[in-house]
Design a protein around this motif. Structure first.
Motif, PDB file in Angstrom:
ATOM      1  N   ASN A  42       0.811  -1.228   0.000  1.00 48.48           N
ATOM      2  CA  ASN A  42       0.000   0.000   0.000  1.00 48.48           C
ATOM      3  C   ASN A  42       0.841   1.274   0.000  1.00 48.48           C
ATOM      4  O   ASN A  42       0.337   2.364   0.276  1.00 48.48           O
ATOM      5  CB  ASN A  42      -0.976   0.003   1.185  1.00 48.48           C
ATOM      6  CG  ASN A  42      -0.257   0.012   2.509  1.00 48.48           C
ATOM      7  OD1 ASN A  42       0.968  -0.171   2.551  1.00 48.48           O
ATOM      8  ND2 ASN A  42      -0.978   0.242   3.580  1.00 48.48           N
ATOM      9  N   ASP A  71       3.796  -5.831   4.436  1.00 46.38           N
ATOM     10  CA  ASP A  71       2.509  -6.163   5.061  1.00 46.38           C
ATOM     11  C   ASP A  71       2.051  -7.583   4.728  1.00 46.38           C
ATOM     12  O   ASP A  71       2.644  -8.271   3.890  1.00 46.38           O
ATOM     13  CB  ASP A  71       1.447  -5.123   4.668  1.00 46.38           C
ATOM     14  CG  ASP A  71       1.525  -4.757   3.199  1.00 46.38           C
ATOM     15  OD1 ASP A  71       1.515  -5.681   2.358  1.00 46.38           O
ATOM     16  OD2 ASP A  71       1.621  -3.541   2.875  1.00 46.38           O
ATOM     17  N   ARG A  92      -0.314  -1.554  10.801  1.00 48.60           N
ATOM     18  CA  ARG A  92       0.698  -1.328   9.758  1.00 48.60           C
ATOM     19  C   ARG A  92       1.000  -2.613   8.985  1.00 48.60           C
ATOM     20  O   ARG A  92       1.432  -2.575   7.845  1.00 48.60           O
ATOM     21  CB  ARG A  92       1.984  -0.761  10.369  1.00 48.60           C
ATOM     22  CG  ARG A  92       1.843   0.712  10.706  1.00 48.60           C
ATOM     23  CD  ARG A  92       2.934   1.179  11.619  1.00 48.60           C
ATOM     24  NE  ARG A  92       2.747   0.685  12.993  1.00 48.60           N
ATOM     25  CZ  ARG A  92       3.425   1.117  14.049  1.00 48.60           C
ATOM     26  NH1 ARG A  92       4.333   2.051  13.898  1.00 48.60           N
ATOM     27  NH2 ARG A  92       3.195   0.626  15.253  1.00 48.60           N
TER      28      ARG A  92
HETATM   29 CA    CA Z   1       2.442  -1.526   3.769  1.00 45.04          CA
END
Ligand code: CA
Ligand code: TEU
Length: 558
Positions: free
Chosen positions: A23, A29, A74
């Motif tokens: 992202n 992630d 996060r």
């Molecule tokens: Ca990320």
């Protein structure tokens, strides 16, 4: 030894913050991990260990947990974690999380409650002591990340608490049965969810030497290394056995402990058939030349030292259990930069090191990027470093009189950030790790060393790792490579590292010329098959193999 499913697998450690960001916030992630499961499956991975992804202030990159029951936003969401477990399962991959229970974060609700009422229930979850300004501390131990293990309890001028690691990582009081039950409940909650098991962090530290005792100082700061109390603290196995009984054993979960300092007689209790863990890491190589003075005084590893450390470990596990073999992890520099003498780093020498390590008896654990041959970073300034451990060691070097330039050169060889820079997916900006700004700078050599340029290219590092994993899984060699005894071959021959995996009916020789000079090796018998060779050449005559610099071969003997 009882045979278990996990003895056969190759494991892979992911450092989620640096794996793949989807992202653009510069932080890897869960979505990134999910999207690469096919890559890991294709590599041949059967066990996946994720460094911590729980809620955390991230002062020690997630090894400071503020909520054991949630995923840090996060990294993603609990739905994504469930999806990861399901998708991994479909591909035959077992997922392990990191279990960090020697300490939590000072932002965990237990610690907040302890600060609000040190004499109440949660005060007893930690080690809190009364303190008057000017008085000596309860003991002079130095925390792993520098300074005393004691700090003022927030909101209380007359109280202090214990932290063996960073001051934002207060130690949990394992002497308190109520605290232990809360930990077991949390472990079972994850196992109920379908988690395959855990890598267990800093677990030796849960048993403290009580009452707190001073030891002679080993530096100008008047403090002493934690190792002195660790050697003397007795009873960690009682805690671990209780934990296993209340959690892992009920689920048949796989566990691998971070154990540094077991006594020889304790090995079966740790990893024998009825041990407290399935396995534990072999840190013998990472401990070579380590001292309590600081990283800046630590000399490089010699090939003979590497060989001696590895063989000592192989000898001690025989007939007992299996250790998890690594050349690096998120706490260590890149193995290729550390164990290959400076100036000799090449694709060939990297493959030799990989081969020598991979075919040892034990569970091979690869660390992200190892399969690409990722190297240390030539950090030039402390400003490029994020890791609290490296910053402390830098300060130790500066206090000892080194200039900033000398200090960074001395400590960068060991910096944990060497292994924590983003994974090199391809040659595009930021190595394809993120479209944003990576949380930690990318190693500038990503344009040469990256997955896209290696996948499917014969002779590349990643294809070499794939072939090693295929060989261990191959029915023709599997029994010997998993279960065969390790017998060092020509152990006295300098800069030759060779061993026979002896499966009784079959013998397989792994041999590396651990030097920049050509070297001959007498063969232990006639060669039936050259299973693997990191070079195209193969020079055998009259029972002797002439090996080029850093050549590695895996040979099936007649
Ligand atoms: Ca990320
Ligand atoms: O490491 C435990 C540990 O003993 C480390 O301090 C190790 O000696 C050091 O990193 C070597 O340089 C575990 C984790 O693996 C590490 O990342 C954490 O920082 C630490 O516990 C605290 O949770």
């Amino acid at each position: 030894m009882e045979r278990r499913w996990w003895h056969e697998k190759t494991a892979y450690q992911i450092y989620p913050k640096s794996f793949l960001d989807t992202n653009g916030d510069g932080i890897g992630d869960l979505k990134g991990i999910i999207s690469k499961l096919d890559y890991l499956k294709d590599l041949g991975i059967g066990i996946l260990w994720l460094s911590p992804i729980y809620c955390s202030p991230l002062v020690d990159q997630g090894y400071d947990i503020s909520d054991y029951y949630n995923i840090d936003p996060r990294f993603g969401t609990m739905e994504e974690m469930d999806l990861l477990l399901a998708e991994a399962k479909k591909r035959g991959i077992t997922v392990l999380m990191d279990l960090v229970v020697n300490h939590c974060s000072d932002e965990h609700e237990w610690f907040k409650a302890a600060c609000a009422d040190p004499d109440g229930k949660y005060g007893k979850y930690f080690y809190i002591r009364d303190y008057k300004e000017g008085e000596p501390l309860p003991c002079n131990w130095r925390s792993y990340f520098g300074g005393p293990v004691w700090d003022k309890l927030p909101g209380h001028d007359d109280k202090i608490y214990l932290h063996l690691f960073h001051k934002k990582q207060p130690d949990l009081n394992w002497e308190n049965p109520e605290m232990r039950q809360d930990i077991y409940k949390m472990i079972n909650w994850w196992l109920d969810k379908g988690l395959g098991g855990f890598r267990i962090d800093a677990i030796i530290n849960i048993k403290k030497l009580l009452p707190f005792t001073n030891f002679p100082a080993d530096r100008e700061d008047g403090l002493c290394s934690i190792n002195l109390e660790l050697e003397r603290a007795k009873g960690v196995l009682d805690f671990l056995d209780e934990m296993a009984e209340n959690t892992f054993r009920k689920y048949d979960a796989f566990t691998v402990g971070e154990v540094f300092n077991e006594k020889p007689s304790e090995l079966p209790l740790f990893i024998g058939d009825h041990g407290v863990f399935s396995s534990m890491f072999d840190f013998a190589e990472t401990l070579i030349n380590r001292n309590d003075t600081g990283w800046y005084t630590q000399p490089p590893v010699e090939p003979e030292q590497y060989k001696a450390a590895v063989f000592a470990s192989q000898r001690k596990i025989e007939g007992v259990g299996m250790m998890a073999n690594i050349i690096e992890n998120h706490d260590e520099p890149r193995g290729v930069s550390r164990y290959i003498p400076e100036g000799d780093l090449s694709l060939t020498s990297k493959k030799m090191l990989g081969g020598l390590n991979y075919f040892l008896k034990g569970l091979p654990f690869l660390y992200q990027g190892q399969e690409l041959g990722m190297e240390n970073v030539a950090f030039t300034s402390i400003d490029q470093i994020d890791d609290i451990n490296t910053i402390d060691e830098y300060n130790v070097a500066i206090e000892a009189g080194l200039s900033p330039d000398e200090a960074i050169k001395a400590v960068r060889r060991f910096s944990r950030d060497n292994a924590r820079t983003p994974f090199h997916w391809d040659a595009s900006k930021n190595a394809g790790f993120t479209t944003g700004t990576p949380w930690l700078g990318v190693n500038p050599n990503y344009t040469e060393i990256n997955l896209a340029s290696q996948l499917g290219r014969s002779g590349s590092m990643v294809e070499y790792y794939k072939s090693m994993i295929r060989i261990r899984d191959d029915a023709r060699y599997h029994e010997t490579l998993v279960w065969g005894e390790t017998k060092p071959w020509l152990e006295e021959q300098k800069n030759l590292m060779a061993y026979i995996r002896d499966g009784g009916a079959q013998k397989i020789l792994a041999a590396g010329n651990y030097s920049p000079e050509t070297q001959t090796m007498k063969l232990p018998g006639r060669v039936k098959t050259v299973i693997l060779n990191n070079l195209d050449e193969y020079n055998e005559a009259d029972g002797t193999l002439t090996m080029s610099p850093y050549q590695f071969v895996l040979l099936e003997l007649e």
